[in-house]
Enzyme design. Structure first.
Site, short mmCIF file in Angstrom:
data_model
loop_
_atom_site.label_atom_id
_atom_site.label_comp_id
_atom_site.label_asym_id
_atom_site.label_seq_id
_atom_site.Cartn_x
_atom_site.Cartn_y
_atom_site.Cartn_z
N HIS A 196 81.98 74.75 49.60
CA HIS A 196 82.31 75.56 48.43
C HIS A 196 83.33 76.63 48.76
CE1 HIS A 196 78.64 74.40 45.81
NE2 HIS A 196 79.74 73.88 45.31
N ARG A 303 83.94 60.57 40.69
CA ARG A 303 82.83 60.13 41.55
C ARG A 303 81.50 60.58 40.92
NH1 ARG A 303 86.61 62.74 44.94
NH2 ARG A 303 87.69 61.34 46.38
N ARG A 339 83.83 55.96 38.06
CA ARG A 339 83.18 54.99 38.94
C ARG A 339 81.66 55.03 38.76
NH1 ARG A 339 84.36 55.75 45.20
NH2 ARG A 339 82.83 57.43 44.99
N GLU A 438 88.08 47.47 47.77
CA GLU A 438 87.95 48.12 49.07
C GLU A 438 87.42 47.18 50.14
OE1 GLU A 438 85.13 51.36 48.30
OE2 GLU A 438 84.42 50.22 46.58
N ASN A 461 89.91 54.35 51.91
CA ASN A 461 89.02 54.80 52.98
C ASN A 461 88.16 53.64 53.48
OD1 ASN A 461 90.13 57.19 52.18
ND2 ASN A 461 88.25 58.12 51.47
N ASP A 462 87.48 52.96 52.56
CA ASP A 462 86.64 51.83 52.96
C ASP A 462 87.48 50.59 53.30
OD1 ASP A 462 84.14 52.92 53.06
OD2 ASP A 462 83.60 52.43 51.00
N ARG A 472 84.53 54.87 60.04
CA ARG A 472 85.37 56.06 59.88
C ARG A 472 84.63 57.36 60.18
NH1 ARG A 472 85.06 57.80 53.99
NH2 ARG A 472 83.84 56.24 52.90
N CYS A 509 93.10 55.24 44.64
CA CYS A 509 92.39 56.52 44.55
C CYS A 509 91.85 56.98 45.89
CB CYS A 509 91.26 56.45 43.53
SG CYS A 509 90.05 55.15 43.88
#
Length: 579
Positions: A196, A303, A339, A438, A461-462, A472, A509
């Site tokens: 945060h 997300r 998603r 992905e 990423n995936d 990763r 994305c």
């Protein structure tokens, strides 16, 4: 105060909020509180001290919330509303009460022990979101503890001009108090981009480098520091030549920042007139403001798992509907790609028992969970359909590797539509259902998947970790995880070509979409839309405006003929220097 000059030293960390600052170090160290275990008071008197300390902490948080509301708006002020709720949590209070009774200890000992136990439990979870919330809990606990012991917390609103704060970590309440007239940047030993305090630093446009390791004992108050929060570096006591170089870099950055603001309302159109969509990624409705303020004309990834993580049970259809509706309305007709729940892998829910798996990223996660537990998917589909009346919602299924999965999800989707129609509930009849691509399984047969879907969105990423067989999250092999690997780039090209052969559009994305060095090759491959963190949007727009399709296609041809990631990066570097 005079600035202390000691040694020219380079400290490396994570760039959490971009910018360059030159100032003097203020070492923010917490007071060493002497916490006695044995109490000389009655249990009732210790509980009274506990309650009084909580009231002091609550009053402080209320003031911070009000100041944050004025400075940063409701979405950031809501962080402290959450802190106040946690402070008043009856289960936590009961746990401390029990410790006081059982151990006949002081309120501060029981409080400190309980907070430490809860925060340690969160910090040890694999999920990044919960790890970062451990810091929030310690923040609340510290204020409560200081209140119980009648101690004063350091006031970060009263620091001297040209200050750079160096701390073990900065909690949201610390960050909210920072006086931007005096503080130029902050550096923390621990923390990540999703903490945060990092999020708030980006909202404040305050340069920040986090995760630098144990440096507090190595530095001195008033040493000159250069904080390069573009690279994630801190230079200690620089020489005159280095100072001059970074003063020029800072001026260049500030000038560029002003130029980028002018792009806010402009579309990303290349030199030869090709329009590309540039969207933002969000984790909650609170993030929309950052996308809009940076000139994003849509959301390429919402997300929704964070909505599930923030609850202590599965969010109801109505709760989900409200969250999706807010985003759809705020985007005023621009697309919002949402998603479905992507739980599993490195993300878990405290109220849902997931099996212990040897390879959780290859296990029961995302669409696999939702197809096995259809009620989760049905509830989310119905909430999304209802919200589609209020904007341009697109629904995206994660972790697809088989066309059968797409067909099963579509069948459930159609049943949900029929159920709402029978009840007379309105929704967008043309709502699109697509997939997040992905897995190599989809890349190999992209054209055939495209015929079953309304759109694709690449999750790099995936895709990178599955293509390269590299976890990763494993630091020992982090050097092997590289989206510039020629095999990953070939998979991306196959997906883009397959989508277009199947007659649908494709976006990206994953983190790669916001990588400034990747824009030219992705544009050359024919990517239709880029989606990224809000802060990256203006820079990506600017790059696209300098590109020509034919030149980028030639670059792709050269790049895909190379054999290693380092060769590819060198070729891209030459191209980017020209434009």
């Amino acid at each position: 105060m005079e600035w202390v000059m000691k040694q020219n030293n380079l400290i490396k960390g994570i760039p959490a909020s971009p910018g360059i600052a030159i100032g003097k170090a203020f070492l923010y160290k917490e007071n060493k509180l002497e916490i006695d275990e044995k109490s000389n008071l009655s249990k009732e008197e210790e509980i009274e001290r506990l309650v009084k300390g909580r009231e002091i902490a609550k009053k402080q948080l209320e003031e911070i919330k009000e100041n944050t509301l004025k400075k940063l708006g409701k979405d950031k002020a809501d962080i402290f509303e959450g802190h106040i709720t946690l402070l008043e949590d009856e289960e936590l209070f009961s746990e401390i009460d029990s410790k006081i009774s059982q151990k006949k200890c002081t309120a501060e000992f029981a409080l400190n022990e309980a907070i430490d136990e809860y925060a340690t439990m969160l910090a040890n979870l694999e999920d990044t979101y919960f790890k970062e919330r451990a810091g929030d809990l310690r923040d609340i606990g510290k204020r409560w503890l200081y209140g119980v012991m009648n101690e004063q917390i350091v006031d970060l609103s009263k620091l001297e001009p040209e200050t750079i704060i160096v701390a073990k970590e900065l909690n949201p309440s610390d960050t909210a108090q920072i006086n931007l007239d005096n503080v130029l940047a902050f550096v923390t030993e621990i923390g990540g981009k999703t903490a945060h305090s990092s999020i708030m630093a980006r909202s404040l446009e305050l340069p920040a480098v986090v995760g630098v390791g144990a440096v507090l004992d190595e530095l001195e108050d008033n040493q000159i520091l250069i904080v390069d929060a573009l690279k994630g570096e801190v230079i200690v006591s620089p020489d005159v030549e280095t100072l001059q170089i970074y003063k020029e870099k800072r001026e260049k950055f500030l000038k560029e920042k002003e130029e980028l603001k002018a792009l806010k309302d402009k579309e990303a159109i290349s030199k030869d007139g090709i329009k590309v969509d540039v969207w933002g990624n969000i984790g909650s409705p609170n993030d929309v403001k950052g996308i809009i303020s940076n000139g994003g004309f849509g959301v390429g990834l919402y997300r929704t798992e964070f909505l599930f993580m923030e609850k202590d049970s599965f969010p109801t259809e109505d709760e989900q509907f409200e969250a999706y509706k807010i985003v759809a309305e705020e985007l005023k007709g621009y697309p919002v790609t949402i998603r479905t729940m992507d739980i599993g892998g490195d993300k878990s829910l405290p109220y849902m028992e997931l099996p212990k798996e040897e390879n959780p990223f290859l296990g029961w996660r995302a669409i696999r969970v939702c197809l096995d537990r259809e009620e989760i998917l049905r509830t989310q589909f119905k909430a999304l359909l209802r919200a589609s009346k209020y904007g341009k919602i697109k629904i995206m299924l994660p972790m697809i590797m088989d066309i059968v999965e797409v067909r099963k999800a579509k069948a459930i989707f159609e049943e949900c539509k029929k159920e709402l129609q029978e009840k007379g509930i309105e929704f967008d009849k043309n709502i699109m259902l697509g997939i997040m691509v992905e897995t190599p399984a989809v890349a190999f047969r992209a054209k055939y998947f495209a015929k079953e879907c309304d759109f694709f969105s690449i999750g790099t990423n995936d895709l990178t970790q599955y293509t390269l067989a590299v976890d990763r999250g494993n630091e020992k092999i982090a050097n092997l995880y590289d989206t510039y690997n020629p095999s990953v780039l070939q998979a991306i090209k196959m997906l883009i070509d397959g989508a277009h052969d199947g007659g649908i559009k494709i976006s990206m994305c994953g983190e790669f979409a916001g990588d400034e060095n990747a824009i030219a090759i992705l544009f050359g491959m024919g990517l239709d839309a880029f989606s990224m963190s809000g802060i990256s949007i203006p820079r990506v727009k600017r790059i696209i405006m300098k590109l020509e399709k034919k030149e980028c296609q030639n670059l792709v041809e050269r790049v895909l003929s190379l054999s290693t990631a380092s060769e590819i990066k060198e070729e891209i570097k030459k191209f980017m220097e020209k434009i």
